[in-house]
Design a protein around this motif. Structure first.
Motif, PDB file in Angstrom:
ATOM      1  N   PHE A  96       0.858  -1.182   0.000  1.00 46.49           N
ATOM      2  CA  PHE A  96       0.000   0.000   0.000  1.00 46.49           C
ATOM      3  C   PHE A  96       0.897   1.234   0.000  1.00 46.49           C
ATOM      4  N   ASN A  97       0.698   2.107  -0.961  1.00 42.98           N
ATOM      5  CA  ASN A  97       1.517   3.294  -1.099  1.00 42.98           C
ATOM      6  C   ASN A  97       0.815   4.546  -0.563  1.00 42.98           C
ATOM      7  N   ARG A  98       1.633   5.488  -0.125  1.00 48.35           N
ATOM      8  CA  ARG A  98       1.185   6.815   0.300  1.00 48.35           C
ATOM      9  C   ARG A  98       0.115   6.778   1.389  1.00 48.35           C
ATOM     10  N   ILE A  99       0.357   5.985   2.405  1.00 43.80           N
ATOM     11  CA  ILE A  99      -0.499   5.992   3.590  1.00 43.80           C
ATOM     12  C   ILE A  99      -0.151   7.247   4.379  1.00 43.80           C
ATOM     13  N   PRO A 100      -1.083   8.163   4.604  1.00 45.03           N
ATOM     14  CA  PRO A 100      -0.741   9.447   5.230  1.00 45.03           C
ATOM     15  C   PRO A 100      -0.626   9.404   6.746  1.00 45.03           C
ATOM     16  N   ASN A 101      -0.969   8.273   7.353  1.00 42.91           N
ATOM     17  CA  ASN A 101      -0.960   8.169   8.817  1.00 42.91           C
ATOM     18  C   ASN A 101       0.105   7.174   9.265  1.00 42.91           C
ATOM     19  N   ASN A 102       0.446   7.207  10.544  1.00 40.84           N
ATOM     20  CA  ASN A 102       1.401   6.233  11.070  1.00 40.84           C
ATOM     21  C   ASN A 102       0.673   4.975  11.562  1.00 40.84           C
ATOM     22  N   GLY A 103      -0.250   4.492  10.742  1.00 41.94           N
ATOM     23  CA  GLY A 103      -0.990   3.282  11.048  1.00 41.94           C
ATOM     24  C   GLY A 103      -1.973   2.946   9.936  1.00 41.94           C
ATOM     25  N   TYR A 104      -2.423   1.681   9.926  1.00 41.62           N
ATOM     26  CA  TYR A 104      -3.318   1.240   8.852  1.00 41.62           C
ATOM     27  C   TYR A 104      -4.122   0.038   9.330  1.00 41.62           C
ATOM     28  N   GLU A 105      -5.424   0.050   9.026  1.00 42.13           N
ATOM     29  CA  GLU A 105      -6.264  -1.113   9.306  1.00 42.13           C
ATOM     30  C   GLU A 105      -6.315  -1.985   8.059  1.00 42.13           C
ATOM     31  N   LEU A 106      -5.793  -3.179   8.172  1.00 46.37           N
ATOM     32  CA  LEU A 106      -5.678  -4.104   7.048  1.00 46.37           C
ATOM     33  C   LEU A 106      -6.825  -5.103   7.054  1.00 46.37           C
ATOM     34  N   ASP A 107      -7.556  -5.161   5.947  1.00 39.94           N
ATOM     35  CA  ASP A 107      -8.631  -6.142   5.787  1.00 39.94           C
ATOM     36  C   ASP A 107      -7.991  -7.494   5.463  1.00 39.94           C
ATOM     37  N   THR A 108      -8.105  -8.439   6.397  1.00 38.92           N
ATOM     38  CA  THR A 108      -7.490  -9.758   6.211  1.00 38.92           C
ATOM     39  C   THR A 108      -8.520 -10.867   6.030  1.00 38.92           C
ATOM     40  N   ALA A 109      -9.789 -10.488   5.832  1.00 39.87           N
ATOM     41  CA  ALA A 109     -10.858 -11.497   5.751  1.00 39.87           C
ATOM     42  C   ALA A 109     -10.613 -12.511   4.642  1.00 39.87           C
ATOM     43  N   ASN A 110     -10.024 -12.068   3.533  1.00 38.27           N
ATOM     44  CA  ASN A 110      -9.768 -12.964   2.407  1.00 38.27           C
ATOM     45  C   ASN A 110      -8.301 -13.354   2.282  1.00 38.27           C
ATOM     46  N   MET A 111      -7.518 -13.051   3.307  1.00 37.26           N
ATOM     47  CA  MET A 111      -6.110 -13.479   3.337  1.00 37.26           C
ATOM     48  C   MET A 111      -6.024 -14.774   4.136  1.00 37.26           C
ATOM     49  N   PHE A 112      -6.120 -15.889   3.446  1.00 35.78           N
ATOM     50  CA  PHE A 112      -6.228 -17.173   4.131  1.00 35.78           C
ATOM     51  C   PHE A 112      -4.941 -17.578   4.852  1.00 35.78           C
ATOM     52  N   LYS A 113      -3.831 -16.973   4.477  1.00 39.49           N
ATOM     53  CA  LYS A 113      -2.563 -17.268   5.139  1.00 39.49           C
ATOM     54  C   LYS A 113      -2.094 -16.088   5.987  1.00 39.49           C
ATOM     55  N   ALA A 114      -3.019 -15.241   6.377  1.00 34.11           N
ATOM     56  CA  ALA A 114      -2.649 -14.013   7.095  1.00 34.11           C
ATOM     57  C   ALA A 114      -1.845 -14.295   8.358  1.00 34.11           C
ATOM     58  N   LYS A 115      -2.116 -15.430   9.026  1.00 35.07           N
ATOM     59  CA  LYS A 115      -1.394 -15.756  10.256  1.00 35.07           C
ATOM     60  C   LYS A 115       0.087 -16.001  10.002  1.00 35.07           C
TER      61      LYS A 115
END
Length: 444
Positions: A96-115
């Motif tokens: 993810f590019n150009r995130i303007p904050n020092n944090g981000y909420e990542l949607d991992t619902a479809n990331m089956f290997k997120a762990k």
């Protein structure tokens, strides 16, 4: 089928026998070393641990909130999600590019290997170029999993005083339709009990409070997200606190340069972009973004006098001369502030107006071009300031050979960033401590 006590003993013996056989075959232990009671207990413990692990893993990994320390000078960030700790390009899953904050909420619902995934981040400049190294990879599951409320990012606790006009900020909630903010004040007759005094709504994750806080007390603020139709869809954030004092010894009246913020994206609630943060002298921030000197003068009774300061730092004029206002009109407004200080027996300390950099300003769409004669008006104003009994000249350290704000000290050409704020804060602090040595100004 139910097992009786004898059958249960027999069943345990079978299990033990199987384990003994396996362990003997492996050459680890021999039969006479086996304690059947201990193995029975171990089997129970193993079963319990497996069930516990299943419970932990049963919660779906829908969202992960990643946050990191603010990197000085960073306009935005590049966040990389990768498979494992390897930093090779092949391991990259998403970025993810150009995130303007020092944090981000990542949607991992479809990331089956997120762990199994890791994350790392690097700072970007205004043009999106990498300006520093990546952080070390960290596991996603080490971050906040399925956050239930927004995460506030203001740093009032790092400041000597909370600003008169606080700016509330938080990490954006993924999929949010807006936010509601509430500010509460502690009941002085019932400690620990808070009463809501203000409620606001916004579509963004930064809110500039328009009403100054002059009523003394201990305050608490919180934020929660709303869905697209304005209904709450998270819990209230953890409380963040700030105090409003009845009296301060030193205050600063000014515009956005006094209010704080920098690098286009960082709001005034971050301490490193406030010049007061670098001062050894505790200074109450009475700055308000966008102010002209005329508006500063109009705010005197409303915003300065409730705190009855003994000394007032006065820094403004940039919004006047960049708009092409005649310097004498700006000086007339400064004289009005001077008269107010004299009437109320407040020591006025004027600070020279900082330069601007029109070339960098032209790159930012939200900033209007500077007037062609801004330097002439700035010099006229600063000459008046330097003729005052108490004044601080911060301009030389910020100015390049062409009379512009040094490019290395600003991103948008208008506001000094953290290094510029550090120069301003330390210069003002040194002047105050040198000029008023008997005032014990390091104490509140």
């Amino acid at each position: 089928m139910l097992l009786g006590r004898d059958n249960m003993k027999f069943s345990n013996k079978i299990v033990v026998a199987v384990i003994v056989g396996l362990m003997s075959f492996s050459g680890v232990v021999v039969a006479e070393d086996i304690n059947t009671e201990a193995i029975g207990n171990a089997i129970g413990n193993i079963t319990s641990e497996i069930e516990t692990a299943k419970e932990i893993q049963s919660e779906p990994l829908d969202k992960v909130r990643i946050n990191w320390e603010t990197i000085p000078g960073a306009v935005s960030y590049r966040l990389v999600i990768q498979n494992g700790e390897s930093t090779s390009k092949d391991a990259e899953v998403k970025h993810f590019n150009r995130i303007p904050n020092n944090g981000y909420e990542l949607d991992t619902a479809n990331m089956f290997k997120a762990k199994d995934y890791y994350w790392r981040v690097c700072p970007l400049d205004y043009d999106g170029n990498v300006m520093g190294p990546y952080s070390a990879p960290k596991p996603l599951i080490g971050e906040e999993v399925n956050p239930k409320a927004p995460l506030a990012t203001t740093e009032f606790e790092k400041m000597a005083y909370s600003p008169l006009y606080p700016v509330f900020s938080w990490i954006p909630v993924d999929g949010s339709g807006g936010y509601e903010i509430r500010v509460s004040r502690e009941n002085k007759f019932s400690p620990g009990r808070y009463e809501v005094v203000r409620e606001m709504t916004t579509k963004n994750n930064v809110y500039y409070e328009e009403g100054g806080y002059t009523w003394p007390g201990h305050y608490m603020w919180q934020v929660r997200s709303q869905n697209k139709v304005g209904e709450p869809n998270t819990e209230w954030s953890e409380p963040k606190y700030f105090d409003v004092e009845q009296h301060v010894r030193v205050a600063a009246l000014g515009d956005s340069i006094t209010h704080g913020g920098g690098v286009c994206n960082v709001p005034p609630g971050y301490a490193m972009y406030s010049w007061e943060y670098y001062s050894q002298v505790p200074i109450k921030n009475l700055g308000c973004s966008g102010d002209s000197v005329q508006v500063m003068a109009q705010r005197f009774d409303r915003d300065v006098m409730p705190f009855s300061p003994g000394m007032l730092i006065i820094m403004g004029g940039v919004n006047n001369f960049r708009a092409g206002e005649d310097g004498w009109d700006t000086i007339a407004a400064m004289e009005q502030i001077l008269a107010e200080c004299q009437y109320h027996n407040v020591i006025p300390v004027f600070v020279t107006a900082t330069p601007i950099n029109p070339g960098l300003m032209s790159k930012v769409p939200t900033i209007e071009p500077a007037a062609w004669n801004w330097k002439e008006q700035q010099q006229l104003l600063n000459q008046w300031i330097k003729n005052q009994p108490y004044h601080v000249d911060v301009t030389p350290a910020l100015t390049d050979a062409n009379g512009n704000l040094k490019a290395e000290l600003t991103t948008d050409g208008l506001h000094p960033d953290h290094l510029g704020k550090k120069i301003i804060g330390e210069t003002i602090s040194n002047y105050l401590l040198t000029t008023f040595p008997s005032y014990n100004l390091t104490e509140k």
